[in-house]
Enzyme design. Sequence first.
Site, PDB file in Angstrom:
ATOM      1  N   SER B 190      14.936  47.084  53.790  1.00 30.26           N
ATOM      2  CA  SER B 190      16.279  47.263  53.248  1.00 30.26           C
ATOM      3  C   SER B 190      17.029  45.961  53.011  1.00 30.26           C
ATOM      4  CB  SER B 190      17.097  48.166  54.166  1.00 30.26           C
ATOM      5  OG  SER B 190      17.161  47.614  55.459  1.00 30.26           O
ATOM      6  N   HIS B 218      14.228  53.832  51.494  1.00 26.03           N
ATOM      7  CA  HIS B 218      14.628  53.057  50.309  1.00 26.03           C
ATOM      8  C   HIS B 218      13.559  53.133  49.220  1.00 26.03           C
ATOM      9  CE1 HIS B 218      18.352  51.141  51.750  1.00 26.03           C
ATOM     10  NE2 HIS B 218      17.781  51.184  52.950  1.00 26.03           N
ATOM     11  N   LYS B 249      20.093  58.756  50.299  1.00 25.15           N
ATOM     12  CA  LYS B 249      20.064  57.595  49.388  1.00 25.15           C
ATOM     13  C   LYS B 249      19.681  58.079  47.979  1.00 25.15           C
ATOM     14  CE  LYS B 249      19.409  54.034  52.883  1.00 25.15           C
ATOM     15  NZ  LYS B 249      19.542  54.803  54.119  1.00 25.15           N
TER      16      LYS B 249
END
Lengths: 83, 415
Positions: B190, B218, B249
């Site tokens: 990240s 991610h 996300k």
Amino acid sequence: MDDQKKMILDYVVREYLEEDDDTEITYDTELISGGIVDSFSMVSLKRFLEKKYNISIPDADASPEAFDTVNSISALVDRFKKA
Amino acid sequence: MAFSTTIRESYRQELNGLRAAGLYKEERFILGNQGADIEVEFPAGAAGRKVINFCANNYLGLSSHPDVVAAAREGLASHGYGMSSVRFICGTQDIHRRLEDRLTAFLGTEDTILFPSCMDANAGVFEACLGADDVMIADRLVHASIVDGMRLCKAMNDTYKHSDMNHLEEKLKEHQDKRIRLIITDGVFSMDGDIAKLDEIVALAEKYDALVFVDDSHASGFIGKTGRGTHEHCGVFGKIDIITTTLGKGLGGASGGCVSGRKEIVEMCRQKARPYLFSNTVAPMIVAGALKVLDLVFTNTERRDTLEWNTKYWRQGLAEAGFDLKQGDSPIVPVMLYNAKLAQDMARDLFAEGIYVVGFFFPVVPQGAARIRTQLSAAHTRAHLDKGLAAFRKVGAKHGILGKGKKEITEMFGK
């Protein structure tokens, strides 16, 4: 004594520095508070010391402060070698 | 014990210490929906400022997508607002199981279990599946939630240098006496935006009889040709034993996470993972929204393709302007500034130019590695990107860092 410190310093460089990292580490360099070793990764150092010197370091004594410099780590090893 | 003046004062001193050290986090209020164009109130009480958002994890631009919002609304109508129960008492609906099955198909695993968040998934999975005879060997840059989860687990823990396969191999050799060796990594890291060498990790796992854990928070939805994640990108789809990921996300951005992987491991989580057992699961309307998100990402790759194009354009633009970037293929593009104050000053100047980014510095990233982390979204248009690049060029020139690397920048500003 100096052999012991050198042994610890060599391990720290090998275990924690990247190959292209030119940070100079001395016996007084702050490893944890200086951001070179994070407190989570220091467990491998503890295991290395226990195996190398045939000692057992209780978790309560393996504090970030005790592991912050090669000098303080060496003093910790001495304490448990005598115990 | 009363909340005495002494206790209050001790908290205040600690908070003041955080402020003095520059570590105090100030929240900025977004007035309206999450998206590429947002209006931000900062500092509190200030008039709203319209800015382009380059710091959200809204990779696929689905946070406020009309189809997702409509599906969530329908879910609210059909399945209610909350469950008022943990899963194993009376907190499981048909749609929870349907979402778990859809995630299993999407991630290419054997089974999936939802958690209230991926933070909770990571906090619970290790303790549920490993014991004192096992070892966890983690990349040193894994997410904080993994570190917390490892701390809660009785298995021995160890770490290897970031993405250093030789070091990982040494550790695997060292721990051959253990019952289970679990290699633990993020899929996309990240803070640096680089992708784990999952192909090499899987090969080492096969050679040294280890399991592989990947947190793909991610990556899920956009990394890999069809967005399945890092394992697809690295050609090891179907070979990962445990994947954790988030719905907070790219996959809609609301909340919720999961553990997906070997059937028995998922079953162990269902029986033993404490954040699963002792907390309500994802709310019905979020489950309904997430099902729609999976429909969208399953049926076409347009959004992840746009994101890939945006990332290349942005990265190329910043590089041509003379910024020092961390290399990588993900939509996380860190602009390296090395000095904490410079990172904060530049973020403030960019905000004044209408670009919302955040500076990161120690202890979030290593000492002397301060940066502005930019994040791309499929919701960004070419105009957004061009405006962002122009602002970066202007602010970079103001601080005199264009065309300069680590050595020159640290000579100018210090570490």
